[in-house]
Design a protein around this motif. Structure first.
Motif, PDB file in Angstrom:
ATOM      1  N   THR A 788       0.845  -1.186   0.000  1.00 51.87           N
ATOM      2  CA  THR A 788       0.000   0.000   0.000  1.00 51.87           C
ATOM      3  C   THR A 788       0.887   1.245   0.000  1.00 51.87           C
ATOM      4  OG1 THR A 788      -0.152  -0.013   2.423  1.00 51.87           O
ATOM      5  CG2 THR A 788      -1.881  -1.168   1.211  1.00 51.87           C
ATOM      6  N   ASN A 789       0.377   2.309  -0.584  1.00 52.06           N
ATOM      7  CA  ASN A 789       1.146   3.555  -0.745  1.00 52.06           C
ATOM      8  C   ASN A 789       2.535   3.246  -1.293  1.00 52.06           C
ATOM      9  OD1 ASN A 789       1.878   6.243  -0.713  1.00 52.06           O
ATOM     10  ND2 ASN A 789       2.177   6.354   1.514  1.00 52.06           N
ATOM     11  N   LEU A 790       2.559   2.565  -2.426  1.00 53.64           N
ATOM     12  CA  LEU A 790       3.821   2.084  -2.985  1.00 53.64           C
ATOM     13  C   LEU A 790       4.776   3.206  -3.366  1.00 53.64           C
ATOM     14  CD1 LEU A 790       2.464  -0.854  -5.148  1.00 53.64           C
ATOM     15  CD2 LEU A 790       3.902  -1.017  -3.109  1.00 53.64           C
ATOM     16  N   THR A 791       4.276   4.382  -3.684  1.00 56.03           N
ATOM     17  CA  THR A 791       5.159   5.512  -4.024  1.00 56.03           C
ATOM     18  C   THR A 791       5.638   6.248  -2.795  1.00 56.03           C
ATOM     19  OG1 THR A 791       3.274   7.009  -4.288  1.00 56.03           O
ATOM     20  CG2 THR A 791       4.005   5.794  -6.246  1.00 56.03           C
ATOM     21  N   GLY A 814      -0.321  10.438   6.862  1.00 56.53           N
ATOM     22  CA  GLY A 814      -0.804   9.136   6.430  1.00 56.53           C
ATOM     23  C   GLY A 814       0.284   8.080   6.505  1.00 56.53           C
ATOM     24  N   GLU A 815      -0.108   6.829   6.399  1.00 55.60           N
ATOM     25  CA  GLU A 815       0.846   5.734   6.523  1.00 55.60           C
ATOM     26  C   GLU A 815       1.846   5.757   5.375  1.00 55.60           C
ATOM     27  OE1 GLU A 815      -1.169   2.028   6.850  1.00 55.60           O
ATOM     28  OE2 GLU A 815      -1.758   2.368   8.939  1.00 55.60           O
ATOM     29  N   PRO A 816       3.102   5.407   5.653  1.00 59.58           N
ATOM     30  CA  PRO A 816       4.110   5.323   4.585  1.00 59.58           C
ATOM     31  C   PRO A 816       3.901   4.042   3.769  1.00 59.58           C
ATOM     32  CG  PRO A 816       5.055   4.611   6.650  1.00 59.58           C
ATOM     33  CD  PRO A 816       3.657   5.081   6.966  1.00 59.58           C
ATOM     34  N   ARG A 817       4.867   3.739   2.913  1.00 58.20           N
ATOM     35  CA  ARG A 817       4.795   2.498   2.134  1.00 58.20           C
ATOM     36  C   ARG A 817       4.761   1.287   3.075  1.00 58.20           C
ATOM     37  NH1 ARG A 817       9.490   2.732  -0.279  1.00 58.20           N
ATOM     38  NH2 ARG A 817       8.748   3.740  -2.207  1.00 58.20           N
ATOM     39  N   MET A 818       3.766   0.449   2.873  1.00 57.62           N
ATOM     40  CA  MET A 818       3.654  -0.799   3.617  1.00 57.62           C
ATOM     41  C   MET A 818       3.648  -1.950   2.619  1.00 57.62           C
ATOM     42  SD  MET A 818       3.383  -0.080   6.889  1.00 57.62           S
ATOM     43  CE  MET A 818       3.037   1.344   7.929  1.00 57.62           C
TER      44      MET A 818
END
Length: 829
Positions: A788-791, A814-818
């Motif tokens: 998620t949130n790959l960029t 918001g959450e970073p890359r997971m």
């Protein structure tokens, strides 16, 4: 796991490139295959099971499988998959839902005010947030627009329904393990066991999740924004006769997290927090000598209270009787007044503007994933519920239904509104982490569902009762502008309603439906703010004395009120053919009034109910254009009266979240969802929504004419692509990618006071992807990698954005890359 990231990015970019070749479409979930090869799902928007495409209501529905395909593990992720839905919050452990310009009432604290968007679990209204909820669900359904007739709690914005999977008489089980970055580990399991065929079955489900926080506190070393939950559900199905079905659900969710990493985005040391009458002129210390001194010095009648000021003496000096404060008769106190007159205000925090700016510079150097805060933070929630649903089909035309529930929740937490500046925060002695807020609710709902086939008529008659109270002694300690305050709050709410709904088939394909409801709410609330020696420190503006200029302290402050309303709806729908439905709906919605305690001003102690008149036009259609195509469109126009706007207000030395009635407002816009299957195995879907939500009457501190209501983006859209690779045999590999965009949102309803302050969050887009291999090693073993949130996009989702109210902007990123992987073992159904 780091080696998997390029693979995920490649899969995401491949599917994203494919999606660009087709129009934007919307998400629907696969339940049963239709001739059009586009899945459908069963929903309960009208309190009985219907196909999504046959209901004249704007709904976004995701099945349990669709949630898994999108790697949804927490409630706040739903914002990426439903138009007009936005989810924010002041803390990672809570979720406040916004639909079509409507959101929560009072945020945080120990008071209860009804939200405009209700969340339901198993048809029972209850607060839902965080992790430990999205497992073994049948569906999540997002209903847009007022829900003022059929559902338990009146709402003016919408409802979000979380439906757990019901036990069945088929043996089945699964065990799923996931792991990923930030030491993410999760174990999910389910066992559906028929004990006595066609009589008794049990379904056991549970979820244990752990993840380290992604925000590092460089002072304490603590990792904030963790995600830890222990959750379970036990569901029992009992069918003593073919006509009677009883389902009992016992559920529990314990979340023990490290608290939220509040990022200091901006500061405003000149923020105006109120005013203080000149104590030399007013109050018990005023004498002819002090009055003469004030006049001689040319001091004003009152002083502005600011967040920070270069004044030479701290405002706490003025909290004691004059003369004699600090260094002797008229000494330090008068020096503070002189400095305030010269510099434009008394600094409540005791900090200078230079200290504010230094803290901001420090945060900017740290970035959005690190903070510098001297305090340990935590948030702990313990939820427990029992729900019993009984359905008795007396005859072919009459069914009785009863839903009883008990739910209990309690929260232990620290709140930090001022970040590293440390002038407003809650705290407790070392080793003490008490539960400070509670919620205990009983509900009872009885329905008669009937049909009159000869008349083409079906109906629902019902009664709903709800009672809520804290369930614990609510008390929390806070440090605020030099004072330590203990806040004690209580409430007791009762709501009763009777309702009726009909669906009448006028002619073939033409149906009129609608209903009416009467609701009566009885409410009580109280609040006390005490110093450590038991002294009341809670001004009551209703008892202000204009002669002395004093506002006496009163503990407790309490209020009682009754609110009632008649609400209803009417919908005309026409099925042009088996695949095309058009409808026009009118709905009148209501949300209860309530209290602001302690009252910021005498005229804001009680706020009035909010009402809405909603008009919605809709189209739901499946098309055959050589390939299957689905288009769902809804246009809405909502006119609100006494719309309730939540604002942070400084009162009695602390910040309270107050609800103000903001006159009239108009919310209008559209939502479009669609799906296309351009070739076998590939599904392209997405949505786009537009919202214009603005006050029509200038309500001063509540909101301003022409300004978009807070946390409501004008535009949202999402593009999803799913491709099942054509592999031989029973095994299959599915690629899924999704790009979701949320436009700019205002963070307050009035404008920022000073030029240069950002009273908004910028728009942002996130890219997610998943690759799943079903029956990979052997039948019943599934493997997946996901991200998620790959960029690794940096964006903001909530927090205490109070630059215009408090002098600081402590917000949540918001959450970073997971990313991670999972393996699932399953057999049976």
């Amino acid at each position: 796991m780091k080696k998997s990231t390029p693979v995920l990015c490649l899969a995401a970019s491949t599917i994203a490139a494919l999606t660009a070749a087709f129009p934007v479409q919307a998400q629907t979930s696969t339940a049963t295959k239709t001739a059009a090869e586009i899945g459908d799902i069963v929903v309960i928007a009208r309190r009985h099971e219907e196909s999504l495409q046959k209901v004249p209501v704007a709904i976004t529905a995701l099945s349990g499988n669709a949630l898994a395909e999108r790697s949804v593990v927490s409630v706040d992720q739903l914002r990426n998959f439903a138009p007009a839905l936005n989810i924010s919050g002041q803390d990672r452990g809570e979720a406040t839902f916004y639909i079509r310009g409507q959101g929560p009432g009072v945020l945080g604290g120990g008071q209860r005010n009804f939200t405009s968007v209700a969340t339901y679990f198993a048809e029972v209204p209850t607060p839902i947030a965080g992790s430990g909820t999205i497992y073994d669900l049948s569906s999540v359904q997002v209903l847009k627009g007022p829900q003022g007739t059929l559902f338990g709690r009146n709402t003016t914005g919408g409802a979000v329904l979380f439906e757990p999977t019901k036990p069945s008489f088929d043996l089945g089980t699964y065990l799923k393990g996931s792991f990923g970055n930030y030491k993410y580990r999760e174990l999910e399991a389910m066992l559906n066991l028929p004990i006595v065929q066609d009589l008794l079955a049990v379904r056991l489900a549970g979820d244990i999740g752990r993840r380290h926080g992604f925000t590092r506190n460089v002072v304490t070393g603590q990792r904030l924004d963790s995600r830890n939950n222990d959750s379970y559900r036990v569901s029992l199905l009992f069918t003593p006769t073919p006509d009677i079905e009883n389902v009992t659900i016992v559920d529990s969710n314990f979340r023990d997290n490290s608290g939220s990493g509040q990022i200091l985005r901006q500061v405003d040391p000149g923020a105006n927090l109120g005013s203080l009458p000149n104590p030399l002129l007013y109050g018990p210390s005023a004498t002819p000598e002090t009055i003469g001194l004030s006049n001689f010095l040319g001091l004003p009648q009152s002083f502005t209270l600011t967040a920070g000021s270069p004044a030479s003496s701290y405002i706490a000096c003025l909290q004691y009787p004059l003369p004699g404060c600090a260094t002797g008769p008229f000494g330090g106190a008068v020096a503070a007044l002189q400095a305030a007159a010269a510099n434009g205000g008394l600094g409540l925090s005791g900090l200078t503007p230079q200290q504010f700016q230094a803290a901001l510079a420090q945060q900017q150097a740290l970035g959005i994933r690190r903070i510098a805060n001297p305090r340990y933070q935590y948030r702990r929630n313990r939820d427990f519920g029992v729900t019993n649903k009984t359905s008795w089909q007396i005859s072919d035309t009459i069914t009785l239904k009863n839903i009883f529930s008990f739910r209990k929740e309690k929260t232990a937490e620290t709140l930090d509104l001022s970040g590293p500046l440390s002038y407003i925060y809650s705290f407790y002695p070392a080793g003490s982490e008490p539960y400070v807020r509670g919620f205990e609710q009983y509900t009872e709902e009885f329905q008669i569902q009937g049909k009159m086939p000869d008349l083409g008529l079906s109906y629902i008659l019902g009664y709903y009762h709800e009672q809520a109270k804290p369930g614990i002694h609510q008390a929390y300690r806070s440090y605020s502008f030099g004072s330590i305050i203990s806040t004690i709050q209580d409430y007791n709410d009762k709501s009763d309603a009777v309702f009726g709904h009909i669906e009448y088939n006028i002619t073939k394909g033409l149906q009129l439906s609608g209903g009416i409801r009467y609701t009566r709410d009885k409410r009580f609330a109280s609040s006390s703010k005490l110093t450590d020696d038991g002294t009341c420190n809670q001004p009551d503006p209703s008892q202000f004395d204009p002669v002395s200029g004093l506002t006496p302290n009163v503990c407790p402050q309490s209020s009682r009120a009754r609110f009632s309303a008649v609400t209803g709806d009417a919908t005309l729908q026409y099925n042009i053919n088996q695949r095309t439905l058009v409808y026009a709906a009118y709905r009148h919605g209501y949300k209860s009034g309530g209290f602001n305690l302690p009252a910021p001003t005498a005229d804001t102690r009680v706020f009035r109910p909010e009402t809405v008149d909603d008009i919605e036009l809709g189209l739901k259609a499946d098309w055959d254009i050589g390939v299957p195509l689905r288009t769902n469109l809804a246009l809405f126009h909502d006119k609100y009266k006494n719309i309730q706007i939540a604002q942070g207000v400084f009162s009695g030395g602390t910040l309270v979240s107050a609800v103000l009635n903001a006159g009239r407002a108009t919310n209008k816009g559209f939502e479009f969802e669609g799906t296309i299957v351009p070739f076998t195995g590939f599904t392209l879907s997405g949505f786009v929504s537009y919202l214009d939500a603005k006050c029509q009457v200038d309500a001063g501190e509540a909101c301003r004419i022409g300004r978009q209501i807070a946390y409501q983006p004008h535009w949202k859209y999402s593009i999803n692509g799913q491709y099942k690779l054509p592999l031989p045999g029973d095994t299959n590999v599915t690629l899924f990618a999704s790009y979701s965009y949320t436009g700019k949102v205002n963070t307050s309803d009035p404008d920022a006071v000073l030029v240069g302050l950002k009273d908004y969050f910028p728009g942002y887009g996130t890219l997610d992807a998943r690759i799943e291999w079903n029956d990979a090693i052997a039948k019943g073993i599934d493997l997946a990698v996901f991200g998620t949130n790959l960029t690794n996009k940096g964006y903001f989702v909530g927090g205490y954005s109070l630059a215009t109210d408090l002098g600081v902007d402590a917000i949540l990123a918001g959450e970073p890359r997971m990313y991670g992987a999972s393996v699932k073992f399953h057999f049976g159904r």
